[in-house]
Every structure is written in structure tokens, then in C-alpha cells.
Write a protein that holds these residues in place. Structure first.
Motif, PDB file in Angstrom:
ATOM      1  N   UNK A  74       0.741  -1.069   0.152  1.00  0.00           N
ATOM      2  CA  UNK A  74       0.181  -0.381   0.314  1.00  0.00           C
ATOM      3  C   UNK A  74       1.075   1.230   0.105  1.00  0.00           C
ATOM      4  N   UNK A  75      -0.034   2.157  -0.584  1.00  0.00           N
ATOM      5  CA  UNK A  75       1.252   3.626  -0.302  1.00  0.00           C
ATOM      6  C   UNK A  75       1.103   3.847   1.595  1.00  0.00           C
ATOM      7  N   UNK A  76       2.140   4.334   1.339  1.00  0.00           N
ATOM      8  CA  UNK A  76       3.105   4.413   3.186  1.00  0.00           C
ATOM      9  C   UNK A  76       4.032   5.577   2.719  1.00  0.00           C
ATOM     10  N   UNK A  77       4.584   5.802   3.762  1.00  0.00           N
ATOM     11  CA  UNK A  77       5.951   6.769   4.199  1.00  0.00           C
ATOM     12  C   UNK A  77       7.067   6.186   3.375  1.00  0.00           C
ATOM     13  N   UNK A  78       7.850   4.782   3.487  1.00  0.00           N
ATOM     14  CA  UNK A  78       8.286   4.120   2.590  1.00  0.00           C
ATOM     15  C   UNK A  78       8.529   4.704   1.160  1.00  0.00           C
ATOM     16  N   UNK A 115      -6.044  -3.366  -6.003  1.00  0.00           N
ATOM     17  CA  UNK A 115      -7.244  -3.548  -4.449  1.00  0.00           C
ATOM     18  C   UNK A 115      -7.552  -4.606  -3.791  1.00  0.00           C
ATOM     19  N   UNK A 116      -6.568  -5.810  -3.983  1.00  0.00           N
ATOM     20  CA  UNK A 116      -6.756  -7.194  -3.303  1.00  0.00           C
ATOM     21  C   UNK A 116      -6.663  -7.101  -1.956  1.00  0.00           C
ATOM     22  N   UNK A 122      -7.271  -4.568   3.346  1.00  0.00           N
ATOM     23  CA  UNK A 122      -6.660  -3.979   1.780  1.00  0.00           C
ATOM     24  C   UNK A 122      -4.996  -4.795   1.808  1.00  0.00           C
ATOM     25  N   UNK A 123      -4.292  -5.376   0.882  1.00  0.00           N
ATOM     26  CA  UNK A 123      -2.999  -5.593   0.616  1.00  0.00           C
ATOM     27  C   UNK A 123      -1.883  -4.870  -0.183  1.00  0.00           C
ATOM     28  N   UNK A 124      -2.763  -4.440  -0.526  1.00  0.00           N
ATOM     29  CA  UNK A 124      -2.084  -3.845  -1.843  1.00  0.00           C
ATOM     30  C   UNK A 124      -2.789  -2.561  -1.748  1.00  0.00           C
ATOM     31  N   UNK A 125      -1.980  -1.775  -3.657  1.00  0.00           N
ATOM     32  CA  UNK A 125      -2.406  -0.090  -3.747  1.00  0.00           C
ATOM     33  C   UNK A 125      -4.466  -0.681  -4.636  1.00  0.00           C
ATOM     34  N   UNK A 126      -4.680   0.493  -4.127  1.00  0.00           N
ATOM     35  CA  UNK A 126      -6.044   0.875  -4.081  1.00  0.00           C
ATOM     36  C   UNK A 126      -5.965   1.991  -5.739  1.00  0.00           C
ATOM     37  N   UNK A 127      -7.339   2.768  -5.831  1.00  0.00           N
ATOM     38  CA  UNK A 127      -7.206   3.782  -6.937  1.00  0.00           C
ATOM     39  C   UNK A 127      -6.545   5.690  -5.691  1.00  0.00           C
ATOM     40  N   UNK A 128      -6.555   5.092  -5.093  1.00  0.00           N
ATOM     41  CA  UNK A 128      -6.066   6.337  -4.119  1.00  0.00           C
ATOM     42  C   UNK A 128      -4.823   6.788  -4.260  1.00  0.00           C
ATOM     43  N   UNK A 129      -4.206   5.352  -4.031  1.00  0.00           N
ATOM     44  CA  UNK A 129      -2.829   5.548  -3.260  1.00  0.00           C
ATOM     45  C   UNK A 129      -2.086   5.635  -5.274  1.00  0.00           C
TER      46      UNK A 129
END
Length: 252
Positions: A160-164, A183-184, A190-197
Motif C-alpha cells: 500500500x502507499x506509505x512513507x517508505x 486492490x486485493x 486491504x493488501x495492496x494499492x487502490x486507486x487513491x494510492x
């Protein structure tokens, strides 16, 4: 640089003089596990949900080594891979798993960098989940930054989106970024990125070419490739590309 979308997160990457197969999942359609989805209609569906776009021998033709972000069953299986193909993995734990599958040429990152054929591959952090329970359950996952004669390529991996991710972009200023963004989602999160990310990354790196992958192939996904294409058109994100399975993207 040329990047071919194979299926899910599996990409064939021609970088400098090296050809890399990223996260090889060459399993036949419907012969893998069923993940735990949040959409009832997807319960029990066996992955992968679609066929490979090419015969495995054509996908493997010219590949110098496999690069693996983590050992989950939708990112690495032994199907159709020669046992002596070089495999590069994120850590010693994954090396033991791959060696246990019978592969004889497995390399793990002992530090932040590995060098292969004039390419520097740097392991960068990923966060495989949007909450602590999910991250603990799924375990370590990594992204990679490739540097060499070609433009700088950032393979974000399952995250997912994060500071790293922000720090990786600020440090390496990648020209091309590959995002796993179906967006699994499982009941725990949620495991991985969505549209917002995805939109955040596009704004964070406005001059980068963004390639969306990890789409259309797993039963716990909430987004399809058409969803991402429609989002890119609606938001006028011209930098965002969503290749079809089998399609090559050529980066000048």
C-alpha cells in the motif's frame, strides 16, 4: 527499456542488456489456490483466473534471471521454470523456500544492493497491508529499484502507499514506476494499492511513467484493468498506462 505485461505481477523486463522475469507465476488457469475474498461471488474461485497470453517457453525465451518480490503463490511457483534458472529473492527465508522447491541457483539479498550484468538492484521497503494484522499475516515483501544504462525503474511490489514509498521516490527519482494495484482485499484488510494510492503516486512523481499491473488474475481483487483505465481517463492521468496481457511497453 521494454516491459511486457505477462499476467498478474509477472513482467518480462528488458533492461540494459539483461532480460528479467519478475515474479514468475506461470501456473495454468484455475490450478492454483483460492484466496479469501470479500466479494461473495468470488468465493472458491481458483486462481489464476485467466490464461497466460503466450506459451511458457516463449515467455522464458531469453530470460537471464527471475527477480522475486516475495514468495506468495500468486508471485512465484515452480510451474514451467527450469530448475537451474537463476532466481533472485529478497531474503534468506525466501531463498530456503525456493531452494526447497528444487531450484539450484538462488541468490538472496544480504545487503541493500545486488549487482548483475551492469545493473544495480536495490531492495526497498514495501508494506503488504493497510493494518498491522494484515502485515503480520502476509509477512515481508519488497520493492526493487533498478539502475544502469537505462532509466531508473522502481518496481513497488505488493504494497500500500506509505512513507517508505515516498522516501524511495524522493531518494531515487525513478523515471518509471510499476504499481501492483488491483486492490486485493481479504476480510482482515486491504493488501495492496487502490486507486487513491495510485493517484497519490502520480502526483508525487508527475514526470514518471506509471505502469499498473497485478490486475484481472486473482479472486480477491476489487479492481480490474478496465477500472484503472477508466480512472486514468477520468482523472486525466496521461502518465498512467495499463497494458493488456502480452503487451509490450517501450520506454525511450
Amino acid at each position: 527499456m521494454k516491459i511486457q505485461q505477462i499476467r498478474n505481477a509477472t513482467l518480462k523486463i528488458q533492461y540494459s542488456s539483461i532480460t528479467i522475469l519478475l515474479d514468475p507465476w506461470l501456473q495454468d488457469r484455475g490450478t492454483g489456490p483460492s484466496f479469501t475474498p470479500v466479494r461473495g461471488k468470488m468465493i472458491g474461485m481458483k486462481n489464476p483466473l485467466n490464461d497466460l497470453p503466450l506459451p511458457p517457453n516463449k515467455i522464458l525465451n531469453g530470460v537471464d534471471f527471475c527477480l522475486v518480490t516475495h514468495i506468495h503463490p500468486d508471485h512465484f511457483t515452480a510451474d514451467y521454470l527450469p530448475q537451474d534458472i537463476p532466481v533472485m529473492v529478497q531474503n534468506e527465508e525466501d531463498k530456503e523456500l525456493v531452494t526447497g522447491m528444487g531450484f539450484s541457483c538462488v541468490t538472496a539479498f544480504e545487503g541493500p544492493e545486488l549487482h548483475m550484468g551492469g545493473i544495480t538492484i536495490t531492495k526497498v521497503p514495501a508494506r503488504h497491508g493497510d493494518n498491522l494484522e494484515t502485515v503480520a499475516y502476509l509477512g515481508e515483501s519488497s520493492g526493487y529499484v533498478l539502475q544502469g544504462e537505462d532509466k531508473t525503474l522502481y518496481l513497488a511490489g505488493d504494497t500500500v502507499y506509505f512513507d517508505g514509498m515516498a522516501q524511495t521516490i524522493d531518494t531515487y527519482h525513478p523515471d518509471v514506476i510499476v504499481l501492483n494495484c488491483c486492490e486485493a482485499t481479504m476480510p482482515m484488510g486491504r493488501l495492496i494499492m487502490n486507486l487513491n494510492d495510485v493517484e497519490i503516486i502520480c502526483k508525487k512523481a508527475p514526470n514518471a511513467t506509471i505502469i499498473a499491473t497485478h490486475l484481472d488474475s486473482v479472486n480477491h481483487a476489487l479492481l480490474s484493468s478496465d477500472d484503472v483505465r477508466a480512472f486514468a481517463a477520468r482523472k486525466k492521468l496521461t502518465q498512467l498506462h495499463v497494458p493488456a496481457n502480452g503487451e509490450w511497453i517501450i520506454l525511450p
